[in-house]
Design an enzyme around this catalytic site. Structure first.
Site, PDB file in Angstrom:
ATOM      1  N   LYS A 171     -20.892  40.365  -8.659  1.00  0.00           N
ATOM      2  CA  LYS A 171     -20.356  39.420  -7.669  1.00  0.00           C
ATOM      3  C   LYS A 171     -19.198  38.603  -8.238  1.00  0.00           C
ATOM      4  O   LYS A 171     -18.565  37.841  -7.541  1.00  0.00           O
ATOM      5  CB  LYS A 171     -21.468  38.482  -7.181  1.00  0.00           C
ATOM      6  CG  LYS A 171     -22.529  39.212  -6.344  1.00  0.00           C
ATOM      7  CD  LYS A 171     -23.479  38.240  -5.731  1.00  0.00           C
ATOM      8  CE  LYS A 171     -24.767  38.890  -5.250  1.00  0.00           C
ATOM      9  NZ  LYS A 171     -24.642  39.609  -3.987  1.00  0.00           N
ATOM     10  N   GLN A 197     -24.088  33.094  -5.840  1.00  0.00           N
ATOM     11  CA  GLN A 197     -22.931  32.822  -4.973  1.00  0.00           C
ATOM     12  C   GLN A 197     -22.083  31.642  -5.444  1.00  0.00           C
ATOM     13  O   GLN A 197     -21.158  31.244  -4.745  1.00  0.00           O
ATOM     14  CB  GLN A 197     -23.416  32.552  -3.532  1.00  0.00           C
ATOM     15  CG  GLN A 197     -24.151  33.704  -2.891  1.00  0.00           C
ATOM     16  CD  GLN A 197     -23.250  34.920  -2.622  1.00  0.00           C
ATOM     17  OE1 GLN A 197     -22.022  34.819  -2.600  1.00  0.00           O
ATOM     18  NE2 GLN A 197     -23.864  36.072  -2.410  1.00  0.00           N
ATOM     19  N   ASP A 200     -30.358  29.641  -8.649  1.00  0.00           N
ATOM     20  CA  ASP A 200     -29.824  30.965  -8.317  1.00  0.00           C
ATOM     21  C   ASP A 200     -28.317  30.813  -8.130  1.00  0.00           C
ATOM     22  O   ASP A 200     -27.858  30.254  -7.128  1.00  0.00           O
ATOM     23  CB  ASP A 200     -30.518  31.459  -7.034  1.00  0.00           C
ATOM     24  CG  ASP A 200     -29.869  32.711  -6.462  1.00  0.00           C
ATOM     25  OD1 ASP A 200     -28.799  33.122  -6.957  1.00  0.00           O
ATOM     26  OD2 ASP A 200     -30.438  33.265  -5.500  1.00  0.00           O
ATOM     27  N   CYS A 244     -30.579  39.315   3.717  1.00  0.00           N
ATOM     28  CA  CYS A 244     -31.715  39.097   2.805  1.00  0.00           C
ATOM     29  C   CYS A 244     -32.173  37.651   2.847  1.00  0.00           C
ATOM     30  O   CYS A 244     -32.501  37.054   1.801  1.00  0.00           O
ATOM     31  CB  CYS A 244     -31.380  39.498   1.372  1.00  0.00           C
ATOM     32  SG  CYS A 244     -31.126  41.241   1.188  1.00  0.00           S
ATOM     33  N   HIS A 293     -32.396  33.336  -0.668  1.00  0.00           N
ATOM     34  CA  HIS A 293     -32.294  34.799  -0.606  1.00  0.00           C
ATOM     35  C   HIS A 293     -33.681  35.369  -0.923  1.00  0.00           C
ATOM     36  O   HIS A 293     -34.449  34.745  -1.666  1.00  0.00           O
ATOM     37  CB  HIS A 293     -31.285  35.218  -1.683  1.00  0.00           C
ATOM     38  CG  HIS A 293     -30.929  36.667  -1.695  1.00  0.00           C
ATOM     39  ND1 HIS A 293     -31.706  37.619  -2.303  1.00  0.00           N
ATOM     40  CD2 HIS A 293     -29.860  37.330  -1.193  1.00  0.00           C
ATOM     41  CE1 HIS A 293     -31.127  38.806  -2.179  1.00  0.00           C
ATOM     42  NE2 HIS A 293     -30.012  38.659  -1.505  1.00  0.00           N
TER      43      HIS A 293
HETATM   44  N1  PMP Z   1     -29.328  35.349  -4.588  1.00  0.00           N
HETATM   45  C1  PMP Z   1     -28.300  35.196  -3.747  1.00  0.00           C
HETATM   46  C2  PMP Z   1     -27.986  33.821  -3.202  1.00  0.00           C
HETATM   47  C3  PMP Z   1     -27.519  36.295  -3.395  1.00  0.00           C
HETATM   48  O1  PMP Z   1     -26.495  36.151  -2.553  1.00  0.00           O
HETATM   49  C4  PMP Z   1     -27.837  37.571  -3.945  1.00  0.00           C
HETATM   50  C5  PMP Z   1     -27.045  38.808  -3.561  1.00  0.00           C
HETATM   51  N2  PMP Z   1     -26.816  38.955  -2.214  1.00  0.00           N
HETATM   52  C6  PMP Z   1     -28.917  37.661  -4.826  1.00  0.00           C
HETATM   53  C7  PMP Z   1     -29.636  36.528  -5.117  1.00  0.00           C
HETATM   54  C8  PMP Z   1     -29.302  38.951  -5.458  1.00  0.00           C
HETATM   55  O2  PMP Z   1     -28.309  39.411  -6.309  1.00  0.00           O
HETATM   56  P1  PMP Z   1     -28.432  40.848  -6.993  1.00  0.00           P
HETATM   57  O3  PMP Z   1     -28.654  41.812  -5.868  1.00  0.00           O
HETATM   58  O4  PMP Z   1     -27.121  41.041  -7.665  1.00  0.00           O
HETATM   59  O5  PMP Z   1     -29.578  40.798  -7.918  1.00  0.00           O
END
Ligand code: PMP
Length: 406
Positions: free
Chosen positions: A226, A203, A200, A364, A123
């Site tokens: 999430k 997910q 990270d 993203c 991401h």
């Molecule tokens: N890493 C991953 C794998 C994600 O899916 C996301 C959210 N789409 C993020 C980081 C970022 O999370 P946040 O916007 O809650 O900081």
């Protein structure tokens, strides 16, 4: 037994109807999840009956708010099985947690020419945070490629280590491909090279149980919103030895021990990393959400979502022109797809008109889109409350859109 009907009744938004179609079919859980009533109630109750700034107050409410906030930290500790509450730093979310590590670890432990290993499926949060450090410190990013199924190339991973490798930072689960990465193996290989690992967990934490001691990672990041908790709060787990070694992220508020114009000393862990008034109401909401998923059982949630994902992948595969991205095995509750030449935005917009919420675009993860040779996908992502009937409606919806484009 997993009582789906009772579970759904905990989420008021799920009975909302959209465009007078079905009740809302919400398949955008990878972006954010809906909130059970108990989470919102716990936060409302705190604002109405407890609210006071934490840590510094001698008065009753401040102490009660502090107890709630620190109790929430203990709930998080238990949830991911960290050794101590000193290893649980509250942040605003995964993005902030990764930025904190890139910035503070980068400051303390990296210099020009040092290297960070990330992967092709990351991401942007886990790419750009390191690029910001790259601009300041002239470090190098080295990227683990993926194979055509969407697995990390572990053979290539091993080859990326050099004497300049200082960090490995990878997703536990891809938010596009649904790939569940072999994090234990990733960590043990990195440790054999004396390199720490950040995972990270944005997910992963909502879908299956995570034990940071078993994984043996050095840092682990995730977001409250999430995992059925509120927005604006997340977690950085860090092994005490690392959190002790790296400098604070921001200055002010709770992160100090003593301040003078000549010298400031910093507070103990985890407060060293928590400058300013924390979102102590959101921490209550997050703890309530973790209690909620724990009471359902993470293993039960995982089994339910795995069933649903397998069922959805089978049904979707029968649609002519369907292309599903990501592995057929070890696939978490995220399905990215395209149908024929139908643009992802058209598919998403038309599904929305049928009352089905999915996400479209690059999610993203633009470098991953480049690797796949596409601009974007449609993504259906499941949560603990989704049903087979909703999957059926999705499959019918996709097929209806496909026929419109014939
Ligand atoms: N890493 C991953 C794998 C994600 O899916 C996301 C959210 N789409 C993020 C980081 C970022 O999370 P946040 O916007 O809650 O900081």
């Amino acid at each position: 037994m997993y009582d789906l009907k009772a579970v759904r009744a905990d989420f008021p938004i799920l009975s909302r109807s959209i465009y007078k179609k079905y009740p809302l079919i919400y398949l955008d859980n990878g972006a954010t999840t809906q909130k059970p009533r108990c989470v919102v109630d716990a936060m409302t109750e705190e604002y109405y009956n407890v609210n006071a700034n934490v840590h510094r107050g001698v008065h009753f409410l401040s102490q009660q708010a502090t107890e709630l906030h620190e109790g929430s930290r203990e709930t998080v500790r238990k949830f991911i099985n960290a050794r101590s509450i000193g290893e649980i730093v509250f942040t605003r979310g995964t993005t902030e947690s990764i930025n904190l590590v890139a910035s503070c670890y980068g400051e303390a432990c990296m210099k020009e020419g040092d290297e960070v290993i990330i992967s092709e499926m990351e991401h942007h949060s886990n790419i750009v945070s390191w690029q910001l450090l790259q601009a300041r410190r002239r470090i190098r990013l080295r990227v683990i490629p993926i194979d055509d199924e969407g697995h990390l190339r572990m053979d290539e991973y091993e080859r990326l280590f050099t004497p300049r490798t200082r960090m490995v930072s990878v997703a536990h689960v891809s938010n596009v491909l649904g790939t569940v990465n072999p994090v234990k193996e990733i960590v043990s290989i990195a440790h054999a090279h004396g390199v720490p690992v950040l995972i990270d967990g944005a997910q992963s934490t909502p879908h299956f149980s995570v034990d940071v001691q078993t994984i043996d990672c050095d840092f682990y990041a995730f977001s409250g919103h999430k995992i059925y908790g509120p927005t604006g709060i997340g977690v950085l787990y860090g092994k005490e030895e690392w959190l002790d070694r790296i400098p604070p992220y921001m200055g002010g508020g709770e992160m100090i021990q003593n301040v003078s114009f000549e010298k400031t000393t910093f507070n103990e862990l985890p407060f060293k990393f928590e400058a300013g008034t924390p979102d102590y109401v959101a921490s209550t909401g997050l703890a309530r959400a973790l209690d909620y998923v724990s009471s359902l059982g993470m293993d039960q949630i995982e089994a339910h979502e795995r069933n649903l994902t397998t069922y959805a992948m089978q049904q979707m595969a029968a649609i002519p022109g369907m292309r599903i991205f990501g592995p057929s095995e070890c696939h978490d509750a995220v399905i990215s797809f395209l149908v024929g030449n139908i643009h992802h935005l058209d598919m998403g917009t038309l599904l929305d008109r049928l009352g089905i919420a999915v996400r479209t675009g690059h999610h993203c993860a633009e470098p991953l889109m480049h690797r796949l040779g596409i601009e974007g996908t449609v993504r259906a992502s499941f949560g603990l409350y989704n049903t087979r009937e909703e999957v059926d409606a999705l499959v019918q919806g996709i097929d209806r859109v496909r026929q419109m484009f014939l």
